[in-house]
Design an enzyme around this catalytic site. Sequence first.
Site, short mmCIF file in Angstrom:
data_model
loop_
_atom_site.label_atom_id
_atom_site.label_comp_id
_atom_site.label_asym_id
_atom_site.label_seq_id
_atom_site.Cartn_x
_atom_site.Cartn_y
_atom_site.Cartn_z
N TYR A 61 31.34 59.88 75.15
CA TYR A 61 31.53 58.45 75.42
C TYR A 61 33.03 58.09 75.51
O TYR A 61 33.45 57.34 76.38
CB TYR A 61 30.84 57.67 74.31
N LYS A 69 34.87 56.51 78.66
CA LYS A 69 35.52 55.20 78.59
C LYS A 69 37.01 55.28 78.87
O LYS A 69 37.61 54.33 79.39
CB LYS A 69 35.24 54.56 77.23
N1 LIG Z 1 28.28 46.88 72.07
C1 LIG Z 1 29.51 47.30 71.85
O1 LIG Z 1 30.02 47.24 70.73
C2 LIG Z 1 30.33 47.87 72.98
C3 LIG Z 1 31.66 48.21 72.71
C4 LIG Z 1 32.45 48.73 73.72
C5 LIG Z 1 31.93 48.91 74.98
N2 LIG Z 1 30.63 48.59 75.23
C6 LIG Z 1 30.15 48.81 76.60
O2 LIG Z 1 29.64 47.60 77.13
C7 LIG Z 1 28.58 47.87 78.03
C8 LIG Z 1 27.33 47.09 77.60
O3 LIG Z 1 26.97 47.47 76.29
P1 LIG Z 1 25.83 46.76 75.43
O4 LIG Z 1 26.27 46.83 74.02
O5 LIG Z 1 25.48 45.46 76.04
O6 LIG Z 1 24.66 47.85 75.62
P2 LIG Z 1 23.07 47.69 75.71
O7 LIG Z 1 22.54 49.04 75.39
O8 LIG Z 1 22.60 46.52 74.92
O9 LIG Z 1 22.85 47.37 77.26
C9 LIG Z 1 23.13 48.32 78.26
C10 LIG Z 1 22.27 48.02 79.47
O10 LIG Z 1 22.60 49.00 80.48
C11 LIG Z 1 21.38 49.40 81.08
N3 LIG Z 1 21.50 50.74 81.68
C12 LIG Z 1 21.62 51.93 81.04
N4 LIG Z 1 21.65 52.93 81.92
C13 LIG Z 1 21.54 52.37 83.16
C14 LIG Z 1 21.51 52.91 84.48
N5 LIG Z 1 21.57 54.23 84.71
N6 LIG Z 1 21.39 52.05 85.52
C15 LIG Z 1 21.30 50.71 85.32
N7 LIG Z 1 21.34 50.14 84.08
C16 LIG Z 1 21.45 50.97 83.02
C17 LIG Z 1 20.38 49.40 79.93
O11 LIG Z 1 19.03 49.39 80.40
C18 LIG Z 1 20.76 48.14 79.17
O12 LIG Z 1 20.07 46.99 79.64
C19 LIG Z 1 28.39 49.38 78.02
O13 LIG Z 1 29.11 49.96 79.08
C20 LIG Z 1 28.99 49.78 76.69
O14 LIG Z 1 29.38 51.13 76.70
C21 LIG Z 1 29.82 48.07 74.25
#
Ligand SMILES: NC(=O)c1ccc[n+]([C@@H]2O[C@H](COP(=O)([O-])OP(=O)(O)OC[C@H]3O[C@@H](n4cnc5c(N)ncnc54)[C@H](O)[C@@H]3O)[C@@H](O)[C@H]2O)c1
Length: 252
Positions: free
Chosen positions: A153, A157
């Site tokens: 990851y 990122k």
């Molecule tokens: N939550 C955190 O603390 C955090 C921190 C840093 C970065 N992020 C990044 O932010 C973004 C959103 O994270 P989140 O916490 O809302 O995650 P989440 O798991 O709640 O949502 C992610 C969404 O992406 C969709 N998804 C996964 N694979 C897919 C694919 N191949 N095609 C289409 N859709 C797909 C999933 O179905 C889900 O609805 C991600 O890129 C994550 O890495 C999150």
Amino acid sequence: MAQETRTAIVTGSARGIGAAVAKRLASDGYKVAVLDLDEAACADTVEAIKAAGGEALAVGANVADEDSVAAAVERIAAELGAPTVLVNNAGIIRDNMLFKMSVDDWDSVMAVHLRGAFLMSRACQKHMVDAKFGRIVNLSSTSALGNRGQANYSAAKAGMQGFTKTLAIELGKFGVTANAIAPGFIETDMTAGTAARVGVPYEDFKKAAASQIPVNRIGQPEDIAHTASFFASEGAGFVSGQVVYVAGGPKD
Ligand SMILES: NC(=O)c1ccc[n+]([C@@H]2O[C@H](COP(=O)([O-])OP(=O)(O)OC[C@H]3O[C@@H](n4cnc5c(N)ncnc54)[C@H](O)[C@@H]3O)[C@@H](O)[C@H]2O)c1
């Protein structure tokens, strides 16, 4: 000059950060394609946007699949309008210490984040170049700086940051900007899943995270939506190739 309503695509917007970004862009006045793996799962986000008076389309697609992406972008252009704002938010985690990390853990994380952002950006850039306007916003993470158990990851990122800077350089002359948001701890199913995996109640997990954050709270999806809204805006046209850490304190 009156400006026609722009179309935005937010990947992974069935829930979490993506859903908040989609709702925010809709309230900013964009038509929003709510794209996620399962079209039916997009219904909540689409309904919320429509209930607030916005326009949205549910699109089922896998961002890691070339044909799926091509079909989705074509459909969005036909049904909603040429997409000139793209938020590459779809993401997964497959955490493991290096010695336990499988090739599948590695490949699936690379596929969704990097291959997905590449395929979506490549499919949308044509519409942006034609419109002489575009905004690409990529989701990075504080994990790009290194995080135990996240070799896959954190590499993905950090890769998003290099990808963003290169898009900014290549597409700038066409009126297209590319920027990255690197969130810290945000309250979503993703972080709830991490807590469950390490066997800590989510409430305790959130409290522990907040105690390490200068603003003394964890982040909410709306914190990221606010930043995405800025990058997508007309006025942000001179801001490109940047990475903004939205983490409640400094990161480097
Ligand atoms: N939550 C955190 O603390 C955090 C921190 C840093 C970065 N992020 C990044 O932010 C973004 C959103 O994270 P989140 O916490 O809302 O995650 P989440 O798991 O709640 O949502 C992610 C969404 O992406 C969709 N998804 C996964 N694979 C897919 C694919 N191949 N095609 C289409 N859709 C797909 C999933 O179905 C889900 O609805 C991600 O890129 C994550 O890495 C999150």
